[in-house]
Design an enzyme around this catalytic site. Structure first.
Site, PDB file in Angstrom:
ATOM      1  N   LYS A 226       6.383  22.187 -16.002  1.00 32.20           N
ATOM      2  CA  LYS A 226       5.658  21.038 -15.457  1.00 32.20           C
ATOM      3  C   LYS A 226       5.440  21.199 -13.950  1.00 32.20           C
ATOM      4  CE  LYS A 226       3.880  16.826 -15.780  1.00 32.20           C
ATOM      5  NZ  LYS A 226       4.585  15.646 -16.320  1.00 32.20           N
TER       6      LYS A 226
ATOM      7  N   ARG B  88      -3.955  21.061 -15.331  1.00 34.23           N
ATOM      8  CA  ARG B  88      -3.045  19.978 -15.698  1.00 34.23           C
ATOM      9  C   ARG B  88      -3.445  19.292 -17.000  1.00 34.23           C
ATOM     10  NH1 ARG B  88       0.080  15.582 -11.843  1.00 34.23           N
ATOM     11  NH2 ARG B  88       1.223  14.593 -13.558  1.00 34.23           N
TER      12      ARG B  88
ATOM     13  N   HIS C  23       5.934   7.252 -28.187  1.00 35.73           N
ATOM     14  CA  HIS C  23       4.922   8.151 -27.633  1.00 35.73           C
ATOM     15  C   HIS C  23       5.039   9.553 -28.223  1.00 35.73           C
ATOM     16  CE1 HIS C  23       2.220  10.049 -24.798  1.00 35.73           C
ATOM     17  NE2 HIS C  23       3.180  10.863 -24.403  1.00 35.73           N
TER      18      HIS C  23
ATOM     19  N   ASN D 160      -1.868  17.710 -21.979  1.00 30.87           N
ATOM     20  CA  ASN D 160      -2.218  16.634 -22.891  1.00 30.87           C
ATOM     21  C   ASN D 160      -2.513  17.116 -24.302  1.00 30.87           C
ATOM     22  OD1 ASN D 160      -2.104  14.312 -21.097  1.00 30.87           O
ATOM     23  ND2 ASN D 160      -3.862  15.209 -20.059  1.00 30.87           N
TER      24      ASN D 160
ATOM     25  N   HIS E 284      -2.680   9.108 -28.337  1.00 32.92           N
ATOM     26  CA  HIS E 284      -2.953   7.841 -27.670  1.00 32.92           C
ATOM     27  C   HIS E 284      -3.759   6.909 -28.572  1.00 32.92           C
ATOM     28  CE1 HIS E 284      -2.366   9.569 -23.328  1.00 32.92           C
ATOM     29  NE2 HIS E 284      -1.230   9.383 -23.979  1.00 32.92           N
TER      30      HIS E 284
ATOM     31  N   GLU F 112      -5.159  16.520 -11.849  1.00 38.08           N
ATOM     32  CA  GLU F 112      -5.846  16.785 -13.116  1.00 38.08           C
ATOM     33  C   GLU F 112      -7.354  16.842 -12.927  1.00 38.08           C
ATOM     34  OE1 GLU F 112      -6.016  14.720 -17.481  1.00 38.08           O
ATOM     35  OE2 GLU F 112      -4.032  14.905 -16.576  1.00 38.08           O
TER      36      GLU F 112
ATOM     37  N   ARG G 217       0.813  -1.227   0.000  1.00 33.39           N
ATOM     38  CA  ARG G 217       0.000   0.000   0.000  1.00 33.39           C
ATOM     39  C   ARG G 217       0.846   1.277   0.000  1.00 33.39           C
ATOM     40  NH1 ARG G 217      -2.773  -3.654   3.321  1.00 33.39           N
ATOM     41  NH2 ARG G 217      -4.798  -4.269   2.443  1.00 33.39           N
TER      42      ARG G 217
END
Length: 474
Positions: A331, A347, A371, A351, A358, A341, A225
């Site tokens: 950033k 944020r 990418h 993208n 994508h 986001e 965790r």
């Protein structure tokens, strides 16, 4: 429409910067002789190639340019309301930089309260183990790397950690490539940690590019965790983007990065010397994300890249250091303002081009396109849609295409992709909200963008049909 105010302050002291917010690929892609105007894309006939390059674009261009550098940048954050409900508009202005700055270690701080962490940027930092060790609270470290990076940097990293004799260091080596960014491969990290009986005081250290960083962070978030996490990015893509901000995860056959968690590292150590061993294609892929910052929020940075792109491609140390530092500053500010986001936050602007990109990565099979290559083609598609909506002028569109072409990045999607395939894959994008596709689009002068679902869907169809028509001509 709800409004979220964002304010930024800059803290510059002894070479450090703090941003605070109140709120293996098998395919090579060439580029055209010259960046076409908006209308030229549809009129240029694809050319055939007998080389290893599988794209149908022509030879790369090379222009020697000189430009300016800078010591530090101070930011003014300004929130502007969108023209329609659901639109969020952001603008950033930066102060021009002095002509030259010495290349030495810089520190950019990501301000997240008690989870804040530094980004160290410089040359030869991989040999300075003290920079890492002071951020490792326990006695056990698991280095996660891949088959490409391990023979080059693993022993150097291990040696740096072992200096002082207080740490026990183990490692796990993963296969290299986006196609291995999966739960099945990730289990190798947990297997190693369990075999070594590592406890919750352990630190997982990512040594490699974006895939290694994303997977290691997700493994750290889940193991018992949550254990400590450190990033040593070795690619441009990872150094300027994926290592900063705490986005971690793996791909799913139906969507990229759909399984993951927000989990921040304790430190990011960027040794720009590691880029010397980076293949040219990977270098160009990372520059795609650098260009993004200039488009969405930092116009002077975009202009600097227009004057210095060949220096970046030639791996000029000063130009590389400047580009990495300024990207990290951008950033860090965004992450400090909107860590997770939120639907109303800034944020998502990071993208730009990613929804289209994508879809390309998923549609072609993970690892076929890098990418940054997919994001580059996606950025051109987003700019095309912005132009069709009347939100940017043709001059800006042409500048975007020209700079991406000079960076040796693809400016068209793969010919195999259809408009229907784009629509289907984009429908499962993470930015879809209440069943409505939201996109990051450019609006206004250079350095401005919007996050919006309020655009004419007919214009999106025009963009998809326009770009996918190239494949149908072959």
């Amino acid at each position: 429409m709800s409004h979220t105010s964002l304010y930024f302050k800059s803290y510059v002291k002894s070479g450090s910067y703090s941003a605070r917010g109140a709120v293996k690929a098998s395919r090579v892609h060439a580029v055209p002789d010259a960046a076409p105007a908006h209308g030229a894309l549809s009129s240029a006939a694809p050319s055939s190639s007998t080389s290893a390059c599988t794209s149908n674009y022509s030879r790369r261009i090379s222009t020697v340019c000189r430009g300016v550098n800078r010591r530090m940048v101070q930011w003014l954050r300004e929130r502007q309301g969108g023209n329609s409900a659901g639109s969020h508009r952001f603008a950033l202005q930066a102060v021009a930089a002095p002509e030259r700055a010495s290349v030495s270690m810089k520190t950019v701080n990501v301000d997240l309260g008690d989870r804040s962490y530094p980004i160290y940027i410089g040359t030869g930092l991989l040999d300075h183990g003290e920079l890492l060790r002071k951020h490792i609270p326990g006695k056990r470290v698991l280095i996660v790397t891949n088959e490409t990076i391990a023979p080059i940097y693993l022993e150097r990293c291990r040696k740096a950690l072992l200096e002082g004799g207080q740490l026990q260091v183990d490692d796990v080596i993963l296969p290299d490539g986006e196609e291995y960014k999966s739960i099945d491969v990730l289990e190798k990290v947990w297997d190693k940690a369990l075999e070594c009986r590592m406890d919750r005081g352990t630190t997982f250290l990512a040594l490699g590019g974006g895939v290694v960083g994303d997977m290691t962070g997700f493994a750290a978030a889940c193991y018992q965790r949550g254990v400590h996490f450190v990033q040593i990015p070795t690619t441009v893509m990872a150094q300027v983007d994926s290592s900063v901000g705490g986005k971690t995860g793996v791909n799913h056959p139906l969507g990229k990065n759909m399984i993951g968690a927000f989990y921040q590292p304790r430190v990011v150590l960027v040794d720009t010397d590691t880029l010397a061993t980076l293949p040219d294609r990977e270098l160009a892929s990372g520059i795609s994300e650098v260009i993004k910052y200039g488009l969405i929020r930092d116009a002077p940075f975009f202009e600097w890249m227009e004057a210095n792109m060949e220096r970046l491609l030639d791996r000029d140390p000063e130009a590389i250091a400047y580009a990495v530092e300024r990207s990290c500053i951008n950033k860090a500010e965004v992450v400090a303002a909107d860590e997770r986001e939120s639907s109303e936050g800034v944020r998502a602007t990071l993208n730009l081009g990613h929804t289209f990109g994508h879809a390309i990565e998923t549609g072609t099979g993970y690892g076929v396109w890098l990418h940054g290559e997919a994001v580059a083609a996606g950025t051109v598609m987003a700019a095309d849609l912005s132009y069709r909506l009347g939100w940017i002028d043709k001059t800006l569109y042409d500048r975007i295409v020209a700079l991406l072409a000079r960076a040796r990045l693809p400016i068209l999607p793969p010919p195999s992709m259809t408009a229907d395939q784009f629509r289907s894959l984009m429908a499962v994008d993470k930015k879809v909200l209440a069943g409505k596709l939201r996109l990051i689009l450019l609006r206004g002068p250079l350095g401005n963008c919007v996050v919006t679902g309020d655009f004419d869907p007919a214009k999106l169809d025009e963009t998809l049909n326009h770009f996918c028509s190239f494949g149908s001509r072959e």
